[in-house]
Design an enzyme around this catalytic site. Structure first.
Site, PDB file in Angstrom:
ATOM      1  NE  ARG A 207      -4.353  -1.282   0.313  1.00  0.00           N
ATOM      2  CZ  ARG A 207      -4.557  -2.328  -0.471  1.00  0.00           C
ATOM      3  NH1 ARG A 207      -3.598  -2.732  -1.311  1.00  0.00           N
ATOM      4  NH2 ARG A 207      -5.698  -2.994  -0.422  1.00  0.00           N
TER       5      ARG A 207
ATOM      6  CD  GLU B 208      -3.081   3.265  -5.343  1.00  0.00           C
ATOM      7  OE1 GLU B 208      -4.190   2.752  -5.553  1.00  0.00           O
ATOM      8  OE2 GLU B 208      -2.099   2.621  -4.928  1.00  0.00           O
TER       9      GLU B 208
ATOM     10  CG  HIS C  21      -3.480  -0.729  -6.666  1.00  0.00           C
ATOM     11  ND1 HIS C  21      -3.891  -0.035  -5.552  1.00  0.00           N
ATOM     12  CD2 HIS C  21      -3.488  -2.018  -6.295  1.00  0.00           C
ATOM     13  CE1 HIS C  21      -4.129  -0.878  -4.559  1.00  0.00           C
ATOM     14  NE2 HIS C  21      -3.902  -2.090  -4.993  1.00  0.00           N
TER      15      HIS C  21
HETATM   16  C1  8YV Z   1      -7.516  -5.072  -5.244  1.00  0.00           C
HETATM   17  C2  8YV Z   1      -5.677  -4.844  -3.749  1.00  0.00           C
HETATM   18  O1  8YV Z   1      -7.857  -6.359  -5.623  1.00  0.00           O
HETATM   19  O2  8YV Z   1      -6.313  -7.024  -3.154  1.00  0.00           O
HETATM   20  C3  8YV Z   1      -6.023  -5.878  -2.747  1.00  0.00           C
HETATM   21  O3  8YV Z   1      -5.974  -5.528  -1.553  1.00  0.00           O
HETATM   22  O4  8YV Z   1      -5.094  -3.877  -3.443  1.00  0.00           O
HETATM   23  C4  8YV Z   1      -6.033  -5.017  -5.147  1.00  0.00           C
HETATM   24  O5  8YV Z   1      -5.420  -6.145  -5.656  1.00  0.00           O
HETATM   25  C5  8YV Z   1      -7.977  -4.083  -6.307  1.00  0.00           C
HETATM   26  O6  8YV Z   1      -7.667  -2.826  -5.823  1.00  0.00           O
HETATM   27  C6  8YV Z   1      -9.493  -4.217  -6.519  1.00  0.00           C
HETATM   28  O7  8YV Z   1     -10.141  -3.778  -5.347  1.00  0.00           O
END
Ligand code: 8YV
Length: 315
Positions: A234, A263, A281
């Protein structure tokens, strides 16, 4: 009269997941526009017990409080920092995420960013497309194999990264809250010491109150001018201003970044840097993985509404 349970979709979900929900349940969509949202909640809030959403959108305590009969929030994504799980826990709301099905996909991207930034792959692509090869040879990169991969957060994704890094003959070290007995990697309970020993510092930890800006100016200085930062976790775990400064001043060799503090906004200074690889992302963004994540969201909803409880509860 429709006796099917009612599911509220909050934010963007894939067509297949929306169709699965629509085919099996009464389905409503939360308007994004605030005035429309207020009117919608005034009419529907009492009848909503189940929400389907995503890590990208999240669920605030305010929105959960506006749904007095809410019992389940099923989120697409492994990270749940965008969901107020503390509020959910204290109000008896079950929250589910989608762990494990995306481990390989995210770990693959971590290795991709590591190799790309170390070997200047994206830079070399631009180098040719910009017609620069005619005049000069490309700059030298850094080896990946036989180097030290320092993983911050050896969870399920961190372990998948370690497995891949081992295949590149890398030495694996990690930092976490406690030493893990099921691995034979070098454990560090001091993040500065891990940064000093790492050639690649790979961030695979969750975003929590304790991990905000855990990667700061001192950690980056410890990583050093031959070290690379890779972030597939993150954006919040990195002090982005300190990272830009360290890159500008050559305090670290480069960075491979899939996530950012604000973001979809990213520091414009990074766009000009040839020793930085940026992705938007896309850690879990493959057809196969997003399908598996969607199936797990739907399975959680089905199981919970059938009285069998959630499959992958966070709280
Ligand atoms: C989300 C992500 O899948 O899985 C997570 O925590 O950060 C991403 O892979 C994507 O942002 C869809 O919500």
């Amino acid at each position: 009269m429709n006796t099917k349970p009612l599911v509220l979709i909050v934010g963007k979900l894939s067509k297949t997941l929306k169709k699965a929900i629509e085919d099996n349940y009464q389905t409503l969509y939360l308007p994004e526009e605030p005035t429309e949202q207020q009117a919608f909640l005034k009419t529907n809030s009492q009848s909503i017990t189940t929400v389907a959403t995503s890590a990208a959108h999240g669920m605030t305590a305010e929105l959960m409080a506006a749904l007095p009969n809410l019992k389940l929030v099923a989120s697409l994504g492994v990270g749940y920092d965008s969901l107020d799980v503390q509020y959910a826990k204290t109000h008896g709301i079950c929250v589910t995420n989608t762990p494990d099905v995306l481990n390989d996909c995210v770990a693959d991207l971590a290795m991709g960013l590591m190799i790309d930034v170390a070997r200047n792959i994206s830079y070399a692509d631009r180098f040719i497309r910009d017609g620069l090869w005619q005049d000069r040879s490309a700059k030298l990169g850094r080896k990946v194999s036989h180097k030290t991969c320092g993983i911050v957060g050896l969870g399920r994704i961190g372990k998948a990264i370690a497995k891949r890094a081992e295949a590149f003959d890398m030495n694996i070290a990690y930092y976490g809250r406690h030493q893990q007995t099921d691995v034979n990697y070098d454990f560090y309970d001091d993040l500065n010491k891990l940064a000093i020993t790492s050639d690649f510092l790979v961030l695979a930890l969750p975003a929590t109150g304790d991990t905000t800006h855990i990667i700061n100016e001192q950690i980056l200085n410890d990583l050093g001018e031959k070290g690379f930062l890779i972030n597939i976790a993150r954006g919040a775990v990195v002090d982005e201003n300190a990272l830009v400064k360290a890159l500008k001043e050559g305090k670290i060799a480069g960075a491979g970044l899939d996530v950012f503090e604000h973001e979809p906004n990213t520091p414009k200074e990074l766009w000009e840097m040839d020793n930085v690889v940026l992705t938007n992302h896309i850690g879990s963004a493959t057809y196969e993985t997003r399908e598996a994540m969607a199936e797990l969201v739907f399975a959680n909803i089905q199981s919970f509404l059938a009285g069998k409880g959630a499959i992958t509860p966070v709280v």
